[in-house]
Design an enzyme around this catalytic site. Structure first.
Site, mmCIF file in Angstrom:
data_model
loop_
_atom_site.group_PDB
_atom_site.id
_atom_site.type_symbol
_atom_site.label_atom_id
_atom_site.label_comp_id
_atom_site.label_asym_id
_atom_site.label_seq_id
_atom_site.Cartn_x
_atom_site.Cartn_y
_atom_site.Cartn_z
ATOM 1 N N ARG A 45 -12.718 -21.026 26.133
ATOM 2 C CA ARG A 45 -12.389 -20.333 27.583
ATOM 3 C C ARG A 45 -12.658 -19.073 27.274
ATOM 4 O O ARG A 45 -12.742 -18.186 25.401
ATOM 5 C CB ARG A 45 -10.446 -20.120 27.612
ATOM 6 C CG ARG A 45 -9.521 -20.451 26.642
ATOM 7 C CD ARG A 45 -9.576 -19.285 25.338
ATOM 8 N NE ARG A 45 -9.582 -18.232 25.891
ATOM 9 C CZ ARG A 45 -9.860 -16.467 25.395
ATOM 10 N NH1 ARG A 45 -10.133 -16.388 24.195
ATOM 11 N NH2 ARG A 45 -9.294 -15.650 26.072
ATOM 12 N N ALA A 47 -14.205 -15.331 29.846
ATOM 13 C CA ALA A 47 -15.548 -15.748 30.270
ATOM 14 C C ALA A 47 -16.713 -15.668 29.723
ATOM 15 O O ALA A 47 -17.789 -16.894 30.054
ATOM 16 C CB ALA A 47 -15.394 -14.251 31.508
ATOM 17 N N GLN A 192 -2.456 -16.853 24.616
ATOM 18 C CA GLN A 192 -3.218 -16.059 23.895
ATOM 19 C C GLN A 192 -3.560 -15.557 23.336
ATOM 20 O O GLN A 192 -3.847 -15.150 21.844
ATOM 21 C CB GLN A 192 -4.894 -16.074 25.343
ATOM 22 C CG GLN A 192 -5.261 -17.516 26.081
ATOM 23 C CD GLN A 192 -4.728 -17.458 27.675
ATOM 24 O OE1 GLN A 192 -3.375 -16.753 27.664
ATOM 25 N NE2 GLN A 192 -4.761 -17.490 28.558
ATOM 26 N N ASP A 233 -12.901 -11.663 33.907
ATOM 27 C CA ASP A 233 -13.790 -11.704 34.326
ATOM 28 C C ASP A 233 -14.676 -12.507 35.307
ATOM 29 O O ASP A 233 -15.417 -13.204 35.751
ATOM 30 C CB ASP A 233 -12.807 -13.390 34.270
ATOM 31 C CG ASP A 233 -12.006 -14.225 33.197
ATOM 32 O OD1 ASP A 233 -12.306 -14.847 32.686
ATOM 33 O OD2 ASP A 233 -11.117 -13.094 32.357
ATOM 34 N N ASN A 243 -8.819 -10.528 35.571
ATOM 35 C CA ASN A 243 -8.733 -10.648 33.968
ATOM 36 C C ASN A 243 -7.026 -11.752 34.190
ATOM 37 O O ASN A 243 -6.642 -11.486 35.002
ATOM 38 C CB ASN A 243 -8.412 -9.353 33.454
ATOM 39 C CG ASN A 243 -8.457 -10.016 31.666
ATOM 40 O OD1 ASN A 243 -9.161 -10.045 31.714
ATOM 41 N ND2 ASN A 243 -7.452 -8.899 31.171
#
Length: 347
Positions: A45, A47, A192, A233, A243
């Site tokens: 993951r 971008a 994350q 992103d 984002n």
């Protein structure tokens, strides 16, 4: 620095980010379908990393395609990878780059086409690492010395081919001799920040403190935070930034407390076809990511859930956008296109 993704003779090898930080496990994708599944399930993951994975997925698919049906198979490969995650524009940028190369190779022997696509995928990987280092170099001067940097989600080596965007800025500031530490939002619901950002910074020996998402305002108000640095992103022409969900709230809190809010991203994240962030598609993730925590239910059965993976931060809250081409400041409708303009002849 962790190896997020690699092209090998066995296939596309990537670290399984769903298993971190407790288990460091690498998976090998031997087909483009497995690469697509890895992107969808967030084994990989971030971008820029998704863009690299997509390019490698295209190359991997063509390696196994038949010469007789290559055109139709190529179209299927690209459409399958493009359908994985809708928000990160780097995914589509990478696929488009591979498509344009493929179009230029029509009529050549399939072996030559395969070799060229593999070379291009590997070149995208190498370029991404160089781009991230340039972003770091451009952003390091913006980080105040002897202060704490707040970051949200993971925009580090794990979110890229290597080095990172937001964490690249932090790494470059540390390398320049600045005495800083990092506060990492946990970043619910996928954690994350807790699982990935803290782990990455610990590997590098950069002091990091984990906070829950709802603590950000408290620390921004307290004066300890010198700046906020996040990734992106997709960035619209006017400077609106998509984002990880929760970024918008952090930006508003930073603005309220007079703390600079920086976005670090490659120019491949710019989507100048979109006039504003209102047109950025927002991915909806499965409800279980909210109702469960590592497989354990934390909400009553049948709970109604909304789980957008991203939000859009209006440009008015963004102090600057740090790219490999330079630092863009408001008005972004002028400064962002200027980053992509061809360099003028110095003669």
């Amino acid at each position: 620095m962790v190896e997020t993704i690699q092209w090998t003779d066995a296939g596309v090898v990537m670290i399984d980010q769903t298993r971190l930080p407790l288990i460091e496990e690498f998976v090998t994708c031997r087909t483009y379908g497995q690469v697509a599944e890895a992107i969808t399930t967030m084994v990989i993951r971030g971008a820029p990393a998704i863009g690299v994975a997509a390019a490698m997925g295209v190359a991997l698919g063509v390696l196994h395609a038949s010469a007789a049906t290559l055109d139709s198979e190529f179209e299927t490969i690209c459409s399958t990878l493009a359908a994985t995650r809708p928000t990160a524009v780097n995914l589509f940028w990478a696929i488009d780059r591979m498509q344009r190369l493929y179009a230029s190779l029509r009529g050549r022997p399939i072996g030559a086409i395969r070799d060229a696509l593999v070379r291009e995928a590997r070149q995208i990987y190498l370029e991404d690492i160089a781009i991230n280092r340039a972003i770091g170099a451009n952003g390091a001067a913006l980080v105040p010395d002897h202060k704490t940097v707040l970051t949200h989600c993971n925009a580090g080596a794990l979110a890229t081919a290597g080095y990172g965007t937001a964490l690249g800025v932090i790494r470059a500031a540390v390398a320049a001799g600045k005495h800083i530490d990092v506060f990492a939002d946990e970043t619910r619901p996928f954690l994350q920040g807790a699982r990935l950002t803290v782990w990455e910074l610990q590997q590098d020996g950069i002091p990091v403190t984990l906070i829950t998402d709802n603590m950000a305002g408290h620390f921004l108000h307290g004066g300890r935070i010198g700046c906020v640095v996040v990734g992106a992103d997709r960035i619209a022409r006017n400077g609106d930034v998509a984002n990880k969900i929760g970024t918008y709230a952090v930006a508003v809190l930073a603005h309220e407390n007079g703390v600079p809010f920086y976005v670090a991203a490659p120019v491949s994240t710019l989507d100048l076809t979109l006039s504003s962030g209102d047109r950025i598609p927002i991915e909806q993730r499965p409800s279980r990511e909210v109702t469960e925590l590592f497989g354990t239910a934390v909400a009553p059965p049948g709970t109604s859930v909304q789980n957008p993976a991203f939000d859009v931060t209006p440009a008015r809250y963004v102090t600057a956008i740090i790219t490999e081409k330079g630092v863009a400041r408001p008005p972004y409708a002028t400064s962002l296109p200027a980053l992509l303009a061809p360099a003028k002849d110095s003669k």
